[in-house]
Design a protein around this motif. Structure first.
Motif, PDB file in Angstrom:
ATOM      1  N   SER A  42       1.465   9.376   3.737  1.00  0.00           N
ATOM      2  CA  SER A  42       0.870   8.678   2.073  1.00  0.00           C
ATOM      3  C   SER A  42       0.571   6.774   2.834  1.00  0.00           C
ATOM      4  CB  SER A  42       2.337   8.286   1.552  1.00  0.00           C
ATOM      5  OG  SER A  42       2.221   9.498   0.720  1.00  0.00           O
ATOM      6  N   ALA A  43       0.928   6.021   3.120  1.00  0.00           N
ATOM      7  CA  ALA A  43       1.381   5.078   4.330  1.00  0.00           C
ATOM      8  C   ALA A  43      -0.216   4.971   5.512  1.00  0.00           C
ATOM      9  CB  ALA A  43       2.456   4.864   5.650  1.00  0.00           C
ATOM     10  N   PHE A  44      -0.716   6.341   5.334  1.00  0.00           N
ATOM     11  CA  PHE A  44      -1.677   6.379   6.349  1.00  0.00           C
ATOM     12  C   PHE A  44      -2.815   5.897   4.998  1.00  0.00           C
ATOM     13  CE2 PHE A  44      -5.224   9.025   7.850  1.00  0.00           C
ATOM     14  CZ  PHE A  44      -5.741   8.273   8.813  1.00  0.00           C
ATOM     15  N   LEU A  45      -2.762   6.847   3.884  1.00  0.00           N
ATOM     16  CA  LEU A  45      -3.538   6.767   3.220  1.00  0.00           C
ATOM     17  C   LEU A  45      -4.017   5.396   2.494  1.00  0.00           C
ATOM     18  CD1 LEU A  45      -2.929  10.660   1.667  1.00  0.00           C
ATOM     19  CD2 LEU A  45      -4.770   9.913   3.761  1.00  0.00           C
ATOM     20  N   LYS A  46      -3.100   4.340   2.211  1.00  0.00           N
ATOM     21  CA  LYS A  46      -3.307   3.982   1.494  1.00  0.00           C
ATOM     22  C   LYS A  46      -3.803   2.419   2.237  1.00  0.00           C
ATOM     23  CE  LYS A  46       0.833   3.766  -1.406  1.00  0.00           C
ATOM     24  NZ  LYS A  46       2.007   3.238  -1.403  1.00  0.00           N
ATOM     25  N   ALA A  47      -3.479   2.519   3.661  1.00  0.00           N
ATOM     26  CA  ALA A  47      -3.895   1.520   5.020  1.00  0.00           C
ATOM     27  C   ALA A  47      -5.917   2.261   5.539  1.00  0.00           C
ATOM     28  CB  ALA A  47      -3.205   1.371   5.949  1.00  0.00           C
ATOM     29  N   ASP A  48      -6.160   3.556   4.851  1.00  0.00           N
ATOM     30  CA  ASP A  48      -7.301   4.268   4.753  1.00  0.00           C
ATOM     31  C   ASP A  48      -8.284   3.291   3.962  1.00  0.00           C
ATOM     32  OD1 ASP A  48      -9.119   5.868   6.279  1.00  0.00           O
ATOM     33  OD2 ASP A  48      -9.330   6.469   4.184  1.00  0.00           O
ATOM     34  N   LEU A  49      -7.197   3.577   2.150  1.00  0.00           N
ATOM     35  CA  LEU A  49      -8.073   2.919   1.521  1.00  0.00           C
ATOM     36  C   LEU A  49      -8.685   1.504   1.518  1.00  0.00           C
ATOM     37  CD1 LEU A  49      -6.056   5.296  -1.519  1.00  0.00           C
ATOM     38  CD2 LEU A  49      -8.764   5.812  -0.694  1.00  0.00           C
TER      39      LEU A  49
END
Length: 357
Positions: free
Chosen positions: A70-77
């Motif tokens: 989830s942290a990876f995805l938030k940073a990606d967005l």
């Protein structure tokens, strides 16, 4: 197409985020031990085109509380210029919620790409309108376009209800609705009656409908074209006739479009597009494109089309830009188009690959 003028957000996409892992150097999955990981979803692939070109976009989704993915995805967005909203759901133990995995290779030459989806227990299955401040979003802030795809609409009975409900709220507040049908047989198996109704309920609110022949036939029950055989002109003419039936069934749709693809090899395609808009058919004939990774080409086309609509361009120009952003997506290992600026996209449309200094 008239869009809401007093809107904070150009485009909003409900989605279920996951990660895609792709082997290095176009190798097959089963013999690889080095992979590239990216954040992914069909809906954010579409929104990436307007977001990279500076338009305010927002993602509605769920996350897993405390998850490094989830942290990876938030940073990606954030890196893609997208705001996001949505609850962090407790994982519920090792057998609880997670984000989907999309495991894919790019193929090479005569070896076709292969994709393996692993979506069991993904947190996006629980999308619920109660988890989002939709009055703030659609009433007070305002949204020009709400974009959905058939992947999220068919993910679960709950996401189907979510998509129908959010489309109705958006429409009631002056937001245009766009829908890329994206039929997937594995999602529909045993749920045909339920999903046909949900897709019809969404489609009758839509200003833009996008999909291939099979999408319109299997999702909306539209009679398909007669087989065009090897004659691409006959195939295009047959699809034009099908668009007439789509517009008769869904008269709110001001644009109806599809991407055209002929696969020569995994890294050489012919790419085209048909768009009905401004009361006429606009056709980009098949042209040769080189392909690093084909996944996301259709999403890229939709993203470019919607960017053009947001800019107020005529339908033909929207189609040309969408053709080029789809071709752009195929030049990247990522499964979305990330244009540096409009000029880069128009260079692709014009066939100008000369170095720019």
């Amino acid at each position: 197409m008239k869009l809401r003028e007093d809107a904070q957000w150009a485009i909003v996409v409900p989605t279920s985020m996951g990660v895609r892992i792709t082997p290095d150097n176009r190798q097959p999955v089963h013999t690889s031990n080095h992979f590239y990981m990216q954040g992914t979803s069909a809906e954010t692939n579409v929104a990436s085109v307007p977001s990279h070109l500076g338009m305010p976009t927002k993602v509605l989704t769920n996350f897993v509380e405390g998850s490094p993915i989830s942290a990876f995805l938030k940073a990606d967005l954030r890196a893609r210029g997208m705001a996001y909203e949505g609850p962090d759901k407790p994982q519920g133990g090792a057998w609880g919620y997670r984000h989907q995995f999309n495991i894919a290779d790019s193929g090479f030459g005569g070896r076709a790409p292969r994709v393996w989806n692993d979506r069991a227990g993904e947190v996006g299955l629980t999308l619920d309108t109660a988890d989002f401040d939709l009055e703030k979003l659609f009433v007070r802030e305002g949204v020009k376009i709400l974009h959905m795809s058939g992947l999220i609409a068919a993910l679960s009975p709950q996401t189907s209800r979510f998509c129908v409900e959010i489309a109705k709220i958006a429409k009631a507040n002056g937001t245009a609705i766009t829908f890329d049908l994206n039929y997937r047989a594995s999602f529909w198996k045993g749920r045909e009656e339920e999903l046909s109704k949900a897709f019809h309920d969404i489609a009758e609110l839509c200003d833009v409908l996008y999909g291939n022949e099979e999408d319109f036939q299997l999702c909306l029950g539209i009679e398909g074209p007669e087989a065009g055989g090897e004659d691409i002109e006959a195939e295009i003419e047959a699809f034009k006739q099908m668009i007439g039936r789509i517009r008769a069934a869904y008269p709110e749709a001001k644009y109806v479009g599809t991407s055209l693809r002929e696969v020569i090899s995994a890294n050489h395609h012919k790419w085209g597009m048909i768009l009905f808009g401004d009361d006429t058919f606009n056709v980009a004939p098949l042209r040769d494109i080189d392909v690093i990774d084909r996944i996301g080409g259709g999403d890229g086309s939709v993203g470019g089309l919607l960017y053009g609509i947001l800019k107020g361009w005529p339908a033909e120009k929207c189609m040309q830009f969408g053709w080029a952003t789809g071709a752009l997506a195929a030049t990247s290992l990522d499964d979305f188009g990330a244009p540096a600026d409009e000029a880069q996209v128009w260079s692709i449309w014009e066939g100008n690959a000369r170095v720019q200094r």
